[in-house]
Design a protein around this motif. Structure first.
Motif, PDB file in Angstrom:
ATOM      1  N   SER A 100       3.790  -5.604  27.037  1.00 46.52           N
ATOM      2  CA  SER A 100       4.521  -6.064  28.219  1.00 46.52           C
ATOM      3  C   SER A 100       5.249  -7.385  27.998  1.00 46.52           C
ATOM      4  O   SER A 100       5.941  -7.867  28.894  1.00 46.52           O
ATOM      5  CB  SER A 100       3.571  -6.202  29.410  1.00 46.52           C
ATOM      6  OG  SER A 100       2.545  -7.122  29.120  1.00 46.52           O
ATOM      7  N   ASN A 101       5.099  -7.978  26.817  1.00 48.69           N
ATOM      8  CA  ASN A 101       5.766  -9.245  26.529  1.00 48.69           C
ATOM      9  C   ASN A 101       6.884  -9.081  25.516  1.00 48.69           C
ATOM     10  O   ASN A 101       6.925  -8.091  24.768  1.00 48.69           O
ATOM     11  CB  ASN A 101       4.764 -10.281  26.023  1.00 48.69           C
ATOM     12  CG  ASN A 101       4.060 -11.001  27.158  1.00 48.69           C
ATOM     13  OD1 ASN A 101       4.688 -11.430  28.121  1.00 48.69           O
ATOM     14  ND2 ASN A 101       2.745 -11.126  27.064  1.00 48.69           N
ATOM     15  N   ARG A 102       7.782 -10.055  25.475  1.00 43.88           N
ATOM     16  CA  ARG A 102       8.860 -10.093  24.500  1.00 43.88           C
ATOM     17  C   ARG A 102       8.468 -11.014  23.342  1.00 43.88           C
ATOM     18  O   ARG A 102       7.789 -12.026  23.567  1.00 43.88           O
ATOM     19  CB  ARG A 102      10.144 -10.650  25.121  1.00 43.88           C
ATOM     20  CG  ARG A 102      10.573  -9.978  26.413  1.00 43.88           C
ATOM     21  CD  ARG A 102      11.247  -8.677  26.162  1.00 43.88           C
ATOM     22  NE  ARG A 102      11.816  -8.126  27.397  1.00 43.88           N
ATOM     23  CZ  ARG A 102      11.941  -6.832  27.626  1.00 43.88           C
ATOM     24  NH1 ARG A 102      11.559  -5.951  26.725  1.00 43.88           N
ATOM     25  NH2 ARG A 102      12.464  -6.394  28.760  1.00 43.88           N
ATOM     26  N   PRO A 103       8.894 -10.696  22.122  1.00 45.31           N
ATOM     27  CA  PRO A 103       8.640 -11.604  21.015  1.00 45.31           C
ATOM     28  C   PRO A 103       9.557 -12.823  21.108  1.00 45.31           C
ATOM     29  O   PRO A 103      10.652 -12.733  21.685  1.00 45.31           O
ATOM     30  CB  PRO A 103       8.979 -10.765  19.781  1.00 45.31           C
ATOM     31  CG  PRO A 103       9.985  -9.776  20.271  1.00 45.31           C
ATOM     32  CD  PRO A 103       9.605  -9.479  21.686  1.00 45.31           C
ATOM     33  N   PRO A 104       9.145 -13.961  20.565  1.00 45.39           N
ATOM     34  CA  PRO A 104      10.034 -15.130  20.572  1.00 45.39           C
ATOM     35  C   PRO A 104      11.280 -14.844  19.741  1.00 45.39           C
ATOM     36  O   PRO A 104      11.209 -14.194  18.700  1.00 45.39           O
ATOM     37  CB  PRO A 104       9.176 -16.228  19.926  1.00 45.39           C
ATOM     38  CG  PRO A 104       8.132 -15.496  19.136  1.00 45.39           C
ATOM     39  CD  PRO A 104       7.871 -14.228  19.887  1.00 45.39           C
ATOM     40  N   ASN A 105      12.432 -15.280  20.211  1.00 47.17           N
ATOM     41  CA  ASN A 105      13.667 -15.060  19.463  1.00 47.17           C
ATOM     42  C   ASN A 105      14.695 -16.101  19.845  1.00 47.17           C
ATOM     43  O   ASN A 105      14.600 -16.754  20.882  1.00 47.17           O
ATOM     44  CB  ASN A 105      14.213 -13.644  19.698  1.00 47.17           C
ATOM     45  CG  ASN A 105      14.641 -13.402  21.123  1.00 47.17           C
ATOM     46  OD1 ASN A 105      15.760 -13.738  21.501  1.00 47.17           O
ATOM     47  ND2 ASN A 105      13.755 -12.835  21.943  1.00 47.17           N
ATOM     48  N   ALA A 106      15.707 -16.247  18.987  1.00 43.10           N
ATOM     49  CA  ALA A 106      16.714 -17.299  19.171  1.00 43.10           C
ATOM     50  C   ALA A 106      17.507 -17.110  20.452  1.00 43.10           C
ATOM     51  O   ALA A 106      17.881 -18.082  21.114  1.00 43.10           O
ATOM     52  CB  ALA A 106      17.647 -17.325  17.960  1.00 43.10           C
ATOM     53  N   ASP A 117      14.139 -17.066  32.019  1.00 46.24           N
ATOM     54  CA  ASP A 117      14.801 -16.044  32.831  1.00 46.24           C
ATOM     55  C   ASP A 117      13.866 -14.892  33.132  1.00 46.24           C
ATOM     56  O   ASP A 117      12.677 -14.949  32.843  1.00 46.24           O
ATOM     57  CB  ASP A 117      16.060 -15.548  32.106  1.00 46.24           C
ATOM     58  CG  ASP A 117      15.705 -14.838  30.800  1.00 46.24           C
ATOM     59  OD1 ASP A 117      14.635 -15.125  30.216  1.00 46.24           O
ATOM     60  OD2 ASP A 117      16.494 -13.982  30.365  1.00 46.24           O
ATOM     61  N   MET A 118      14.414 -13.810  33.701  1.00 44.00           N
ATOM     62  CA  MET A 118      13.606 -12.636  34.015  1.00 44.00           C
ATOM     63  C   MET A 118      13.497 -11.687  32.816  1.00 44.00           C
ATOM     64  O   MET A 118      12.480 -11.030  32.630  1.00 44.00           O
ATOM     65  CB  MET A 118      14.206 -11.890  35.210  1.00 44.00           C
ATOM     66  CG  MET A 118      13.443 -10.650  35.641  1.00 44.00           C
ATOM     67  SD  MET A 118      13.939 -10.032  37.262  1.00 44.00           S
ATOM     68  CE  MET A 118      15.684  -9.737  37.014  1.00 44.00           C
ATOM     69  N   VAL A 119      14.526 -11.621  31.987  1.00 43.25           N
ATOM     70  CA  VAL A 119      14.537 -10.675  30.868  1.00 43.25           C
ATOM     71  C   VAL A 119      13.514 -11.044  29.806  1.00 43.25           C
ATOM     72  O   VAL A 119      12.791 -10.187  29.294  1.00 43.25           O
ATOM     73  CB  VAL A 119      15.953 -10.593  30.254  1.00 43.25           C
ATOM     74  CG1 VAL A 119      15.928  -9.765  28.968  1.00 43.25           C
ATOM     75  CG2 VAL A 119      16.931  -9.992  31.244  1.00 43.25           C
ATOM     76  N   PHE A 120      13.439 -12.334  29.454  1.00 45.08           N
ATOM     77  CA  PHE A 120      12.578 -12.745  28.342  1.00 45.08           C
ATOM     78  C   PHE A 120      11.300 -13.458  28.772  1.00 45.08           C
ATOM     79  O   PHE A 120      10.466 -13.785  27.932  1.00 45.08           O
ATOM     80  CB  PHE A 120      13.362 -13.668  27.396  1.00 45.08           C
ATOM     81  CG  PHE A 120      14.470 -12.967  26.655  1.00 45.08           C
ATOM     82  CD1 PHE A 120      14.186 -12.101  25.612  1.00 45.08           C
ATOM     83  CD2 PHE A 120      15.790 -13.164  27.014  1.00 45.08           C
ATOM     84  CE1 PHE A 120      15.205 -11.450  24.930  1.00 45.08           C
ATOM     85  CE2 PHE A 120      16.822 -12.515  26.336  1.00 45.08           C
ATOM     86  CZ  PHE A 120      16.525 -11.658  25.290  1.00 45.08           C
TER      87      PHE A 120
END
Length: 507
Positions: A100-106, A117-120
């Protein structure tokens, strides 16, 4: 003393023997931790060079060799790719919470206000608050009904501008026209005003900013996969992201500033931004900061304009390529609507062929070819394979749509496939994993409902209102340009001819 040393030596030897024995017993009785199959890749960089300029295509070809669940070493990170409906269902439904989470990215760091934000955003109270407010007051069913008049008015502006282009005998540049119209729709809902009064340098710059955001955020950035060298910015991606962020931040800051100055004009008629500022805190004590609100506006203005406009552009391109589809769509619309008025949203349920065209475009040209990446919170097992903790997940939505084991003649654009048989009941809202253009699970695109409404209404209106042809002496290019959203490499430019009664364009 000697006796003590001997005892200590024997005790140490016994302890060592105990731990070694226990280790080997565990090794023997435990199940082998077998990673999914995948390409070997290169030293240090892993499979990164194998992805090339079109990662969704490269991953599709690799999956044909290695299977529906594929593991790639990407620099120092692991990535698993799901390439079939069953594999996608396993990750996005069965293991939804774990991914359910996003990986860290640039992109999240340098563009999206450090993932505010809502996306990341991290899955938790802040994300839930952003999502809840967006659904209640902008993206949900009731909100969409309340703002239907805005969509109708802005579409009227676009239709009349297109009629003007026919008098000047000029082609319509489809993505420019769509971005301009959608930005104004969203601006009316969020800010109570049109973002652009007329097409021109300002609206073109906005479109360029949207495309640049979607393109740069879709890059496979080496620094994301080898964090120790991220500071070097070998591809120049992060530098570009920082410059782009400054442009977006200046635009959004001005929007909010102008909005506050005009508060007296909205007495008793709050818009989306008014509602967000008034309800920025929830019962759990989570409070949205000004940065959270700016980041949310960034999501809505970028994803809200680009993803839907790219789908509509691809649909029109496929129809121009195959005029028979246009003729069938026109025949259906003329029977249901006639030619004395414009299409209305209430007409859409009576237009199954139009809806089939939209579904076929979602299948062949999904707006996000690789579902936004997720990451595993804990180790898990899929199809008998071990997926380690912190493994990135990509679902190849584009690949699922091109899979001959799922779709008959997948390279053909055939809306009829959705009119009968087992495909007739397939819905793109995230429950039928053969067609998940907006993703699935709890991190499904928040704008799914809005996206479907915009695509059906705008595409239907453009098809019903005009005949479409490629300018004489030009060819229709159907090449893709990879990014977070799948753009046409060469924007669609077409000559349009009104086909309704003149009064219909004045409404």
């Amino acid at each position: 003393m000697v006796i003590q040393m001997v005892l200590l030596r024997d005790l140490f030897a016994a302890a060592t023997l105990f731990f070694i024995t226990r280790y080997f017993i565990r090794l023997i009785i435990s199940k082998p931790r077998r990673l999914p199959p995948g390409p070997k890749g290169w030293p240090i960089v892993g499979a990164l060079p194998l992805l090339g300029k079109m990662p969704h295509v490269a991953l599709f070809e690799l999956a044909r060799k290695h299977g529906p669940v594929m593991y790639l070493k990407m620099g120092t990170c692991g990535m698993v790719v799901a390439s079939t409906p069953d594999a996608a269902r396993a990750f996005l439904k069965t293991l939804d919470l774990n991914f359910s989470n996003r990986p860290p990215n640039a992109g999240a760091t340098h563009i999206a206000y450090d993932a505010q934000d809502m996306v990341f955003a991290e899955y938790g109270p802040r994300w839930k608050l952003l999502r809840k407010l967006s659904n209640l007051h902008l993206l949900g069913g009731k909100a969409l009904e309340e703002w239907a008049i805005v969509r109708e008015i802005e579409l009227g502006h676009m239709i009349r501008a297109m009629c003007e282009s026919t008098r000047r005998v000029e082609p319509v540049v489809v993505p420019d026209m769509l971005t301009y119209a959608m930005a104004n729709m969203i601006g009316q809902i969020i800010l109570s005003r049109r973002v652009f009064v007329s097409t021109g340098d300002e609206s073109n710059e906005f479109k360029d900013m949207v495309v640049e955001l979607m393109t740069s955020a879709g890059f496979f950035n080496i620094g994301d996969f080898i964090p120790s060298i991220a500071w070097m910015d070998l591809q120049g991606i992060e530098g570009g992201m920082k410059k782009l962020h400054k442009k977006w931040d200046a635009l959004i800051t001005k929007m909010i500033s102008d909005h506050k100055k005009s508060a007296h004009e909205r007495k008793g008629k709050p818009d989306f931004l008014d509602v967000i500022f008034a309800n920025r805190e929830n019962s759990e004590g989570e409070r949205l900061s000004d940065i959270n609100i700016k980041a949310l506006l960034l999501n809505l203005f970028s994803a809200g304009t680009d993803t839907s406009s790219s789908i509509i552009e691809w649909a029109l391109a496929e129809m121009v390529k195959n005029p028979t589809i246009f003729r069938k769509a026109h025949a259906e619309m003329d029977e249901v609507i006639g030619r004395n008025r414009r299409l209305q949203e209430s007409d859409i349920p009576k237009l199954p062929y139009l809806q089939a065209i939209c579904k076929e475009t979602y299948r062949k040209h999904p707006s996000t070819p690789l579902n936004l990446p997720r990451v595993s919170s804990e180790a898990c097992e899929v199809n008998g394979y071990y997926i380690p903790k912190n493994t990135r997940l990509s679902v190849n939505i584009w690949g699922i749509g091109r899979d001959p084991n799922v779709w008959e003649n997948p390279l053909d654009f055939t809306p009829e496939r959705f009119l009968s048989g087992r495909n007739a009941k397939i819905d793109p809202r995230g429950n039928d994993f053969e067609l998940i253009p907006f993703g699935a699970g709890r991190r499904i695109c928040a704008g799914t409902r809005m996206g479907i409404v915009l695509v059906e209404f705008i595409l239907g209106t453009l098809v019903h209102s005009f005949d479409w042809k490629i300018p004489t002496g030009t060819e229709l290019n159907m090449d893709e340009a990879f990014g977070l959203a799948l753009q046409k490499a060469i924007p669609l430019s077409a000559m349009v001819t009104p086909r309704l009664a003149p009064a219909a364009y004045l409404a």
